[in-house]
Structure formats: structure tokens, C-alpha cells
Design a protein around this motif. Structure first.
Motif, short mmCIF file in Angstrom:
data_model
loop_
_atom_site.label_atom_id
_atom_site.label_comp_id
_atom_site.label_asym_id
_atom_site.label_seq_id
_atom_site.Cartn_x
_atom_site.Cartn_y
_atom_site.Cartn_z
N LYS A 72 9.43 24.59 -7.55
CA LYS A 72 9.52 24.88 -8.98
C LYS A 72 10.98 24.78 -9.42
CE LYS A 72 6.97 28.52 -10.18
NZ LYS A 72 6.41 29.89 -10.13
N TYR A 73 11.23 23.98 -10.45
CA TYR A 73 12.60 23.68 -10.86
C TYR A 73 12.76 23.79 -12.38
CZ TYR A 73 13.31 21.97 -6.13
OH TYR A 73 13.42 21.89 -4.77
N ARG A 142 14.79 23.52 -22.71
CA ARG A 142 14.62 23.80 -21.27
C ARG A 142 13.33 23.16 -20.78
NH1 ARG A 142 17.17 28.44 -18.25
NH2 ARG A 142 19.05 28.98 -19.42
N LEU A 143 13.39 22.68 -19.57
CA LEU A 143 12.23 22.05 -18.92
C LEU A 143 11.96 22.75 -17.60
CD1 LEU A 143 10.13 19.83 -18.21
CD2 LEU A 143 12.06 18.42 -17.45
N ARG A 144 10.71 23.17 -17.41
CA ARG A 144 10.28 23.72 -16.13
C ARG A 144 9.23 22.79 -15.52
NH1 ARG A 144 9.48 30.24 -17.44
NH2 ARG A 144 11.74 30.72 -17.57
N GLY A 202 11.24 32.47 -9.54
CA GLY A 202 10.71 31.47 -8.62
C GLY A 202 11.19 30.06 -8.87
N TYR A 203 11.94 29.85 -9.96
CA TYR A 203 12.43 28.51 -10.30
C TYR A 203 13.85 28.30 -9.77
CZ TYR A 203 8.44 27.55 -13.30
OH TYR A 203 7.16 27.31 -13.77
N SER A 204 14.10 27.11 -9.25
CA SER A 204 15.41 26.76 -8.73
C SER A 204 16.09 25.77 -9.66
CB SER A 204 15.27 26.11 -7.34
OG SER A 204 14.65 26.98 -6.43
N GLY A 205 17.40 25.70 -9.54
CA GLY A 205 18.13 24.66 -10.24
C GLY A 205 18.04 23.35 -9.47
N TRP A 206 18.45 22.27 -10.14
CA TRP A 206 18.43 20.96 -9.50
C TRP A 206 19.71 20.79 -8.69
CZ3 TRP A 206 14.70 16.93 -10.10
CH2 TRP A 206 13.57 17.33 -10.82
#
Length: 464
Positions: A72-73, A142-144, A202-206
């Protein structure tokens, strides 16, 4: 308790004793950028390749260098100008970077594009999967992306507002995904923040974290290690760590090496010796162990409440959660983990009864397919070897033993979903119980596992 050694990004693991080998520097995540190799003559990159400006009618997609296949990003786009039309979103790595007919993120089954008019396209024929607010100069989008399952979902937010309903991407988007900016006409520009603050849980950066090799261990007692001589005459190595179920800790044989049937253990097996051998060859290597064997466990379904590797919600499922949480913690700490080996050492319990022994090949093929077909970080990649320690010819009665051995060989011969390597154990000495490897056998087996990783091991060809 001794001081904690930082893994980076605010996470720490505990060193459980005097360190005999100096720790490598903490991980340093490096953010990705837009890919200058993919920019056409109509697109100009600036600001360290984080800002793209479109010239006259480029109809192109400028994408990130980094791509993702699972997880998840989240990223953010600050709109500099919408010009004659633009979009932000993501695309399959196979999408052409110059697509006529609408900015590179429309009219394609391989892309999702949120246009400045508010429409979200995904699919051929300008398929509209959502209609959101329009955006203009100064807005932040923002994009998830949630790639926990394939093809995954996307959702957007404008200026810190609520995220839109997650929408499923086109079924054709099965390869690695890039994020980026699409242009339909001249004058559009945007700056990408690949690791924005305030990301969702739970989301990570690129970002590309520091590489770390991961060894996953599963099976029964010989994967835990029941040798009577548990001595470990080597210094503690802080660059080799193990997951204790809730945190990463320094691997310390005799104190903590991993899990055995739901409880931590300090026993060491061939996989622990393997990482010592790997580090000795490459002392800049970082190695993480995820050890989830279960002594006495059976592959075949027991049907009696005793945990096995085949029934739903038992060892396979729980092991999956164990791996998932461990991998997520590594990523959160700034690492880029890669599973380089799954070691499976099991079969003794199934060889004690006719039905489990007879069905071993079928049950094992199903299990291996399960390992390969999982999503996210529990998925054993197709390129990753699964080393199958062969049930010893010294164990038990010949009839059932040979059925299990034949099942192991058939799965390795078939290479279900990826390479399976049958690793010889017939010559390894056993304890007096004629079941468990002695200490030196684990050391020998570690060398064979090392050869499996290198792709140089010669598998046994004899049929049980």
C-alpha cells in the motif's frame, strides 16, 4: 535491558547481549523521482526530477522510476498549472509513455487517470470509473494505491479532504505499477511528493529502502532444531535479526532465534547457520529471519483441532500473518526486504500413518501453490527458491517414509509456481531418537541451502 539499536525511522530492535560484530549503518530510505529516461521532448523535468512541465500537446505520461507490485503506497501531486488538460494517477509498467488520444492516462486498460475536470478514467473507450471534484493551480491531490490483492484499488483526496471510495483497477493492470503525471495539452505542470507526511495507516511512501535479505523457515522440529548440542561459539551479529512475533530483535542463538508452535525459542537450525555463512562471505549483507516452524506438526489435515499445515485458519494462515507483519515492520523501518529462500523441513509426522503419507504429494503441492499464490509480502516470489529438506531414509518404517519422500520429489520435479529444490538429508547424522539432526548435520545442511540460493546445488535423482 541493554540499549536498543535503531533500525531507522523511529523503530528500534533490542540487542540482547554484548555485540561482537559492529553494526552496519542504519537504513536510509531514498525517495524516488520522475524518470528522465521516460520523459519525451515535450516534457521538461526540473526540481531534482520532481517537477514536470508539459509543452505543446505532448499526450504523454511521465512516470516514477520506482514501481511496485504489492503493498500500500501513497504520494501527493501539487498542481502547478492545468494548462490545456492534465491528469495524475498510475499505470502498468507496460503502458506506452506516449499514447495518442488523451494524456497517456486515458483510453487505456493499463492506466488510471484523475483529470483536472474531475473525471477518473480507467479502461479503453474512456471508461469513467469515478467523478470527483475538479482541481486547478495550487491544489494538492493525494493518491493511494492498495496492491494487497491484484489488480488493486486506487482512491484520491483533494487538499486534505476525505479520500474517495476505492475503485478497482482494470484487470489488465497485473504488472508493476508506476505513478506519475499525464498531459493532454501544453502548459500543464505538477510536482510530486513521493513520501508525503500524514500518510494513511499501513501506507508507505514511494521510497527505496536499504536492501535486506529475508529467509523464511517453516515445517516441524528439524526446522526448529532439536539437536542436543546447542552450542554456538560465534559472536553476536547485530546485522542478523529475527522476528519475535512483535518486534525485530538481534539473532542470538541460545536466547532468541524465532518461533516454535506459538512461542519464542532460542534453538538454532541450519537456517541460522546459513545466515552466518552468508554474512561471512559478504560482511555488508543484512539478513532477517522469519522462523515459523512447529514441532510435531503435520502437513495433512488432522481434523481434530490439532494445528496442521493444510486446514483453514491454522499454521499456513497464521504463518502468513506472521510473515506479513514482519515484512511490514521491515518496510516501516526503512528496509527494502526480499525473500531469498523458503526452507521447508517436514514430513516425519506424516510418515507415521498411511493416509497422510499416501496423500503427501498432493497436500504438499497444494501448500507450495499456496505459498506462491499469496498476495502482498507473504507471497513467495516465482523467482525465489523453496528448499525442501528430504525426509531422511533413516526415519521410521520404509513404506510410509518412501511415500512422503516420493511426494516431496514429485513437487520439486514439478517446480510448482517456481523453483523447488530437493535437498538431500540421507547422509546427515541423527540423534539417538533417529529423528532429529545432530549439530554437525545442521552445519552441513546450511551449506546445501547456501548452494540452493546460489543455484548451484545438485539435487538427488534417486526415487525413494
Amino acid at each position: 535491558m541493554s540499549p536498543a539499536i535503531g533500525l531507522g525511522l523511529g523503530m528500534a530492535f533490542t540487542d540482547l547481549g554484548t555485540v561482537g560484530i559492529a553494526p552496519l549503518p542504519p537504513p536510509v530510505p531514498v525517495g524516488t523521482t520522475l524518470d528522465p529516461a521516460g520523459a519525451t521532448a515535450n516534457n521538461v523535468l526540473s526540481n531534482g526530477n520532481l517537477t514536470v512541465s508539459g509543452a505543446s500537446n505532448p499526450q504523454a505520461f511521465v512516470r516514477s522510476i520506482k514501481s511496485i507490485t504489492s503493498g500500500k503506497y501513497e504520494c501527493a501531486f501539487t498542481i502547478g498549472a492545468v494548462g490545456s488538460g492534465m491528469s495524475v494517477g498510475c499505470a502498468d509498467t507496460t503502458l506506452s509513455l506516449s499514447v495518442p488520444g488523451g494524456s497517456g492516462l486515458a483510453n487505456s486498460t493499463l492506466a488510471v487517470g484523475y483529470f483536472n475536470t474531475g473525471v477518473v478514467y480507467c479502461g479503453s473507450g474512456f471508461t469513467n470509473i469515478d467523478t470527483l471534484a475538479s482541481y486547478t493551480t495550487g491544489d494538492v491531490i493525494r493518491l493511494r494505491i492498495d496492491r494487497s490483492t491484484s489488480p488493486g484499488t486506487v482512491c484520491f483526496s483533494k487538499n486534505g479532504g476525505a479520500f474517495s471510495t476505492p475503485r478497482t483497477m482494470n484487470a489488465a493492470m497485473t504488472h508493476a505499477l508506476h505513478v506519475g503525471v499525464g498531459h493532454q495539452g501544453g502548459g500543464a505542470s505538477a510536482t510530486v511528493d513521493f513520501d508525503p507526511t500524514g500518510k494513511g495507516s499501513g501506507y508507505s511512501g514511494w521510497t527505496d529502502g536499504t536492501p535486506i535479505d529475508v529467509i523464511v523457515t517453516a515445517g516441524q522440529s528439524n526446522a526448529v532444531a532439536q539437536q542436543l548440542d546447542q552450542s554456538w561459539p560465534y559472536p553476536v551479529n547485530p546485522n542478523i535479526i529475527t522476528w519475535n512475533g512483535s518486534a525485530w530483535v538481534t539473532m542470538r542463538p541460545g536466547t532468541i532465534t524465532g518461533y516454535d508452535f506459538g512461542a519464542t525459542t532460542g534453538k538454532w537450525a541450519a537456517d541460522v547457520e546459513l545466515s552466518r555463512q552468508l554474512f561471512a562471505v559478504t560482511p555488508t549483507k543484512r539478513i532477517a529471519h522469519i522462523r515459523y516452524p512447529a514441532s510435531g506438526s503435520q502437513l495433512a489435515p488432522t481434523g481434530d483441532g490439532t494445528f496442521d499445515w493444510s486446514e483453514a485458519n491454522e499454521l499456513f494462515a497464521n504463518g502468513g500473518f506472521f510473515v506479513r507483519d514482519a515484512m511490514a515492520a521491515l518496510r516501516a523501518a526503512g528496509y527494502n526486504p526480499t525473500i531469498i529462500l523458503l526452507w521447508w523441513q517436514q514430513g516425519e509426522t506424516d510418515a507415521t500413518a498411511s493416509t497422510p503419507a499416501t496423500n503427501y504429494g498432493t497436500n504438499f503441492a497444494t501448500l507450495v501453490a499456496g505459498f506462491r499464490n499469496q498476495s502482498g509480502d507473504w507471497k513467495i516470489p516465482a523467482a525465489c527458491p523453496i528448499a525442501v529438506g528430504r525426509l531422511s531414509s533413516q526415519f521410521g518404517s520404509a513404506t510410509n517414509r518412501n511415500l512422503v519422500r516420493a511426494g516431496q520429489k514429485s513437487v520439486c520435479d514439478a517446480d510448482v509456481g517456481g523453483p523447488q529444490w530437493l535437498v538431500e538429508c540421507d547422509d546427515l547424522a541423527l540423534e539417538n531418537d533417529q529423528t532429529h539432526f545432530v549439530r554437525v548435520s545442521h552445519i552441513t545442511l546450511a551449506g546445501r541451502l547456501k548452494q540452493v540460493i546460489a543455484g548451484t546445488y545438485t539435487q538427488p535423482t534417486n526415487t525413494p
